[in-house]
Design a protein around this motif. Structure first.
Motif, PDB file in Angstrom:
ATOM      1  N   ALA A  57       0.805  -1.225   0.000  1.00  0.00           N
ATOM      2  CA  ALA A  57       0.000   0.000   0.000  1.00  0.00           C
ATOM      3  C   ALA A  57       0.831   1.264   0.000  1.00  0.00           C
ATOM      4  O   ALA A  57       0.279   2.359  -0.189  1.00  0.00           O
ATOM      5  CB  ALA A  57      -0.937  -0.009   1.204  1.00  0.00           C
ATOM      6  N   ARG A  84       3.039   1.947  -2.220  1.00  0.00           N
ATOM      7  CA  ARG A  84       3.467   2.160  -3.598  1.00  0.00           C
ATOM      8  C   ARG A  84       2.932   3.487  -4.128  1.00  0.00           C
ATOM      9  O   ARG A  84       1.744   3.801  -3.969  1.00  0.00           O
ATOM     10  CB  ARG A  84       2.987   1.006  -4.484  1.00  0.00           C
ATOM     11  CG  ARG A  84       3.429   1.100  -5.940  1.00  0.00           C
ATOM     12  CD  ARG A  84       2.858  -0.056  -6.749  1.00  0.00           C
ATOM     13  NE  ARG A  84       3.314  -0.023  -8.135  1.00  0.00           N
ATOM     14  CZ  ARG A  84       4.392  -0.614  -8.585  1.00  0.00           C
ATOM     15  NH1 ARG A  84       5.140  -1.316  -7.745  1.00  0.00           N
ATOM     16  NH2 ARG A  84       4.743  -0.523  -9.862  1.00  0.00           N
ATOM     17  N   THR A  85       3.784   4.269  -4.783  1.00  0.00           N
ATOM     18  CA  THR A  85       3.347   5.500  -5.434  1.00  0.00           C
ATOM     19  C   THR A  85       3.501   5.429  -6.951  1.00  0.00           C
ATOM     20  O   THR A  85       2.879   6.211  -7.674  1.00  0.00           O
ATOM     21  CB  THR A  85       4.123   6.716  -4.906  1.00  0.00           C
ATOM     22  OG1 THR A  85       5.528   6.533  -5.158  1.00  0.00           O
ATOM     23  CG2 THR A  85       3.895   6.904  -3.408  1.00  0.00           C
ATOM     24  N   ASN A 100       0.469   1.145 -11.001  1.00  0.00           N
ATOM     25  CA  ASN A 100       0.389  -0.302 -11.127  1.00  0.00           C
ATOM     26  C   ASN A 100       0.583  -0.704 -12.587  1.00  0.00           C
ATOM     27  O   ASN A 100       0.052  -0.041 -13.483  1.00  0.00           O
ATOM     28  CB  ASN A 100      -0.968  -0.812 -10.641  1.00  0.00           C
ATOM     29  CG  ASN A 100      -1.130  -0.729  -9.146  1.00  0.00           C
ATOM     30  OD1 ASN A 100      -0.227  -1.074  -8.396  1.00  0.00           O
ATOM     31  ND2 ASN A 100      -2.291  -0.262  -8.699  1.00  0.00           N
ATOM     32  N   SER A 128      -0.365  -2.298  -5.597  1.00  0.00           N
ATOM     33  CA  SER A 128      -0.622  -1.417  -4.451  1.00  0.00           C
ATOM     34  C   SER A 128      -1.574  -2.027  -3.432  1.00  0.00           C
ATOM     35  O   SER A 128      -1.758  -1.472  -2.344  1.00  0.00           O
ATOM     36  CB  SER A 128      -1.174  -0.076  -4.935  1.00  0.00           C
ATOM     37  OG  SER A 128      -2.386  -0.264  -5.655  1.00  0.00           O
ATOM     38  N   VAL A 130       1.179   8.434   0.372  1.00  0.00           N
ATOM     39  CA  VAL A 130       1.181   8.056  -1.046  1.00  0.00           C
ATOM     40  C   VAL A 130       0.598   9.157  -1.920  1.00  0.00           C
ATOM     41  O   VAL A 130       0.015   8.889  -2.968  1.00  0.00           O
ATOM     42  CB  VAL A 130       0.416   6.730  -1.263  1.00  0.00           C
ATOM     43  CG1 VAL A 130       1.133   5.583  -0.579  1.00  0.00           C
ATOM     44  CG2 VAL A 130      -1.031   6.831  -0.786  1.00  0.00           C
ATOM     45  N   ARG A 180       1.239   9.240  -5.673  1.00  0.00           N
ATOM     46  CA  ARG A 180       0.502   8.316  -6.537  1.00  0.00           C
ATOM     47  C   ARG A 180      -0.501   9.066  -7.410  1.00  0.00           C
ATOM     48  O   ARG A 180      -0.875   8.602  -8.494  1.00  0.00           O
ATOM     49  CB  ARG A 180      -0.227   7.280  -5.683  1.00  0.00           C
ATOM     50  CG  ARG A 180      -0.968   6.215  -6.462  1.00  0.00           C
ATOM     51  CD  ARG A 180      -1.783   5.333  -5.538  1.00  0.00           C
ATOM     52  NE  ARG A 180      -0.962   4.589  -4.586  1.00  0.00           N
ATOM     53  CZ  ARG A 180      -1.442   3.884  -3.581  1.00  0.00           C
ATOM     54  NH1 ARG A 180      -2.759   3.851  -3.363  1.00  0.00           N
ATOM     55  NH2 ARG A 180      -0.634   3.228  -2.780  1.00  0.00           N
TER      56      ARG A 180
END
Length: 744
Positions: free
Chosen positions: A229, A231-232, A235, A275, A725, A728
């Motif tokens: 979670a 992740r920025t 995907n 994510s 994030v 993102r």
């Protein structure tokens, strides 16, 4: 699930890697000229200077020059209109006009409404991005309430897509056309290609446009490529789409035309949802892998008849259209996880939302005079039936034993979140454009009466998931008047003013929403007493259309009543066993603002400046929830665009800037939880085009030339200011787009 419609079956055969064609005939190369023609504003062909409301017309030439590929690109230089984009797997989100979006904005293609949006939970989100913009010759955006002509769902405005016709490519002495188009966009590593062919004779003509597009995830400024979670980075995605537009036109004589249209659009996206991996605090499970497979289609067939020389007492021109449209969104999610008890599971979910629309639309016109007054009467009938179905299904498989269960907490599948519903709408409308004072004053009164009837069906799936809940029928009648005026007080200047009443019928999913979740202790129940949402919109503006300068300035004030808010808490323990939610008419809101737009042809000022133009637009708006004085998060901050361009005949170049001010005041998301407010930004784009050979054109764009890191408010509103994030949600950095078109 239903079988694919015939048009999509045809599409699957024809959609080789070839895409829509070279530029069609355009109304005006100047995107801001007030002599550009609009049809949507009054359902008649009128110059922008003659309509008592603010309208944007984006023609095919501008779509090509600005390398427009999707809805977000479409409104890139249109302050006051915005499109949000998702960051996970579901693509484009809300389209907002003057701070109002969702299903409160009517989106239509050739007069046929695009399917509704619907979302529920983390694995189900059906959007309204169903149109391939390369099949269009024009887009018109009407700002503000337009229910007097377009009924429910036009509360915030109208976005009207107009598809290409054979006549756009054929001319006297030319009975055939072939066009090829190829392109690339680096921000999503997207490739597109297409072909357009048109033919014509004395009585018959036809058009075929096929297209294909494919690419990957859209980039951003996030650089954290973790598998959880935090992740920025985007995907990983694989995207693929195709489209078809086919028309056959028969003209028995010079006064009338029959037009048969088959149109289809299909998009598929495969997402590795990195994510969503890792430990899940709410369920205490650990997700090792998740993939999303999303697919959406839209197909329509329509038969239209147009006559320009009727001899009827109440009509001398008419357009009648009979149509059917099928739209479907299917989203599948496969998740591998280890439960809190250490059991390895594969959980599969499927969401399906489809809407079938049948309709008849008749628009008639009559020009006449009474004394010194000239009238242009427009009246007609609009009737349709929509059948809407939604279902969520799924199962969980224990990998060690192969045991399968339909219990995937918090659901016991299959479920319907609202019953299968049929919605019948019948409307009559009339509008008169009255010219007086030798044409210097134009009055435009109008009214529409809508009858809306919702009939749900309590099938076994809905009944099993909602015991004791009986769906309800709803009928509603709404009268939507409007009055506009345009006063031309000089050779080049005019004033305009308008009042318009807007309404939106109670949505089927809010009226009969049913959802029971005993595991998490809540339930949603229907509300048969929902009232239509309504609005009163006022607008006042000034226009100037001279030899060198075209400019307009408008102020608007829109008041909205009885907004339907989904998920209002109406009961909680100990008064009820679980928390109970229901849709309610609760909101009263005001949105007001100022918009300006202009274009300067420097060559009209001095011969040495021939070819140079300056174009700009700005929008400032504010919105307030009148219940508590809180600002509305759906309203964009002040935005502006400014561009300078040089046109040398066979080639041209322009530098365009997009600017946004920091949102001044936003409410807390929750007590003590501040909302993220993106900083203001300025972004420069460089656009160029070159007709390097007869029938051959190259369009090139470098977007975000300075590689700025920035957020669009439509993407980032509603985020926690402390979220780790935030990157993102940033927009792509510097990117290149190009398009190469050939026409014979």
């Amino acid at each position: 699930m239903p079988a694919k419609p015939l048009s999509l079956a045809i599409l699957a055969v024809l959609a080789a890697p070839a895409f829509a064609a070279g530029p069609a005939d355009t109304v005006d190369a100047n995107a801001y000229a007030l002599d550009t023609v609009t049809v949507t504003a009054t359902r008649t062909e009128r110059r922008l200077a003659e309509v008592p409301t603010t309208v944007s017309v984006i023609d095919r030439e501008r779509l090509d020059r600005e390398l427009v590929r999707d809805l977000k690109d479409l409104v890139r230089y249109e302050p006051g209109v915005s499109v949000g984009s998702g960051t996970g797997r579901f693509g484009l989100r809300d389209l907002r006009i003057r701070g109002l979006g969702g299903n409160r904005v009517r989106i239509e293609t050739d007069g046929i409404a695009v399917s509704d949006a619907f979302s529920i939970g983390s694995f189900a989100d059906a959007n309204r991005d169903f149109v391939d913009l390369d099949t269009l010759k024009r887009v018109e955006i009407v700002r503000g309430p337009a229910s007097a002509l377009y009924g429910s769902d036009a509360l915030g405005g109208v976005v009207a897509f107009v598809t290409k016709d054979p006549a756009d490519y054929l001319a006297p002495g030319k009975d055939a056309h072939l066009g090829l188009k190829f392109g690339y966009e680096s921000d999503w590593r997207g490739l597109f290609a297409g072909a357009t062919s048109a033919f014509g004779g004395e009585r018959w003509s036809g058009l075929l446009v096929v297209g294909h597009r494919q690419g990957q995830e859209t980039g951003n400024h996030g650089n954290r490529a973790t598998r959880d979670a935090t992740r920025t980075a985007p995907n990983p995605q694989s995207r693929d789409g195709r489209s078809l537009l086919a028309k056959v036109v028969h003209a028995p004589d010079q006064a009338q035309r029959w037009r048969l249209t088959i149109e289809g659009n299909e998009d598929a996206t495969d997402t590795d949802v990195l994510s969503q991996l890792g430990f899940q605090p709410r369920t205490r499970a650990t997700v090792g892998a998740m993939r999303g497979d999303d697919h959406q289609t839209r197909a329509r067939v329509s038969l239209a008849w147009e006559h320009d020389a009727l001899q009827w007492a109440l009509a001398d021109r008419a357009q009648v259209q009979l149509y059917r449209q099928d739209s479907e969104t299917t989203q599948r999610t496969v998740e591998h996880q280890r439960s809190a008890a250490g059991v390895a599971l594969r959980r599969e979910r499927e969401f399906n939302f489809d809407q079938r629309l049948h309709g008849l639309e008749a628009v008639l016109h009559r020009d006449f005079a009474t004394g010194r007054l000239r009238h242009a009467l427009t009246w007609g009938l609009d009737t349709n039936r929509a059948r809407v179905r939604q279902k969520r299904d799924g199962r969980a498989v224990t990998l060690a034993t192969g045991q399968v269960t339909n219990v995937v907490p918090p659901d016991v599948f299959p479920v319907r979140d609202f019953p299968v519903s049929e919605i019948d709408t019948v409307a009559l409308f009339a509008q008169d454009e009255i010219e007086l004072a030798d044409g210097r004053l134009r009055l435009v009164p109008g009214v529409r009466v809508d009858r809306y009837a919702l009939r749900p069906q309590r099938d076994p799936i809905f009944a099993a998931d909602n015991p004791g809940i009986e769906p309800v029928d709803v009928t509603a009648t709404s009268v939507s008047p409007k009055l506009g005026a345009v006063w031309r007080f000089g050779a080049h200047a005019s004033l305009f003013a308008s009042y318009a009443r807007g309404f939106r019928a109670p949505p089927y999913n809010d009226v009969n929403l049913g959802l029971t979740n005993l595991q998490f202790g809540y339930a949603s129940i229907p509300n048969p007493d929902l009232q239509p949402e309504t609005s009163d919109g006022f607008e006042l503006g000034l226009r100037y259309a001279g030899p060198a300068l075209h400019a307009s300035l408008a102020a608007f004030h829109n008041r909205y009543d009885d907004f339907i808010e989904s998920g209002v808490l109406v009961s909680a323990p100990p008064a009820s066993p679980v928390r109970v939610f229901q849709a309610r008419n609760v909101a009263r809101a005001t949105i007001e603002g100022v918009e300006a737009k202009g274009a300067l042809d420097a060559g009209a000022l001095h011969e040495a400046l021939r070819g140079w133009t300056l174009q700009g637009a700005m929008a400032w708006q504010r919105g307030e929830d009148e219940r508590d004085g809180r600002p509305l998060g759906s309203v964009d901050p002040a935005r502006a665009s400014l561009g300078v361009a040089y046109e040398a005949g066979r080639w041209g170049v322009g530098l365009h800037g997009r600017f946004a001010r920091r949102q001044r005041r936003m409410p807390e998301l929750a007590p003590g939880m501040a909302q993220f407010v993106p900083p203001g930004h300025g972004v420069l784009d460089l656009l160029a085009h070159w007709a390097f050979a007869p029938g051959a054109t190259l369009d090139v764009g470098v977007f975000n030339v300075a590689d700025r890191k920035y957020w669009d408010w439509s993407d980032a509103s509603g985020l926690d200011a402390t979220s780790p994030v935030l990157d993102r949600y940033t927009r792509p950095g510097r990117s290149l787009a190009l398009s190469l078109a050939f026409a014979w």
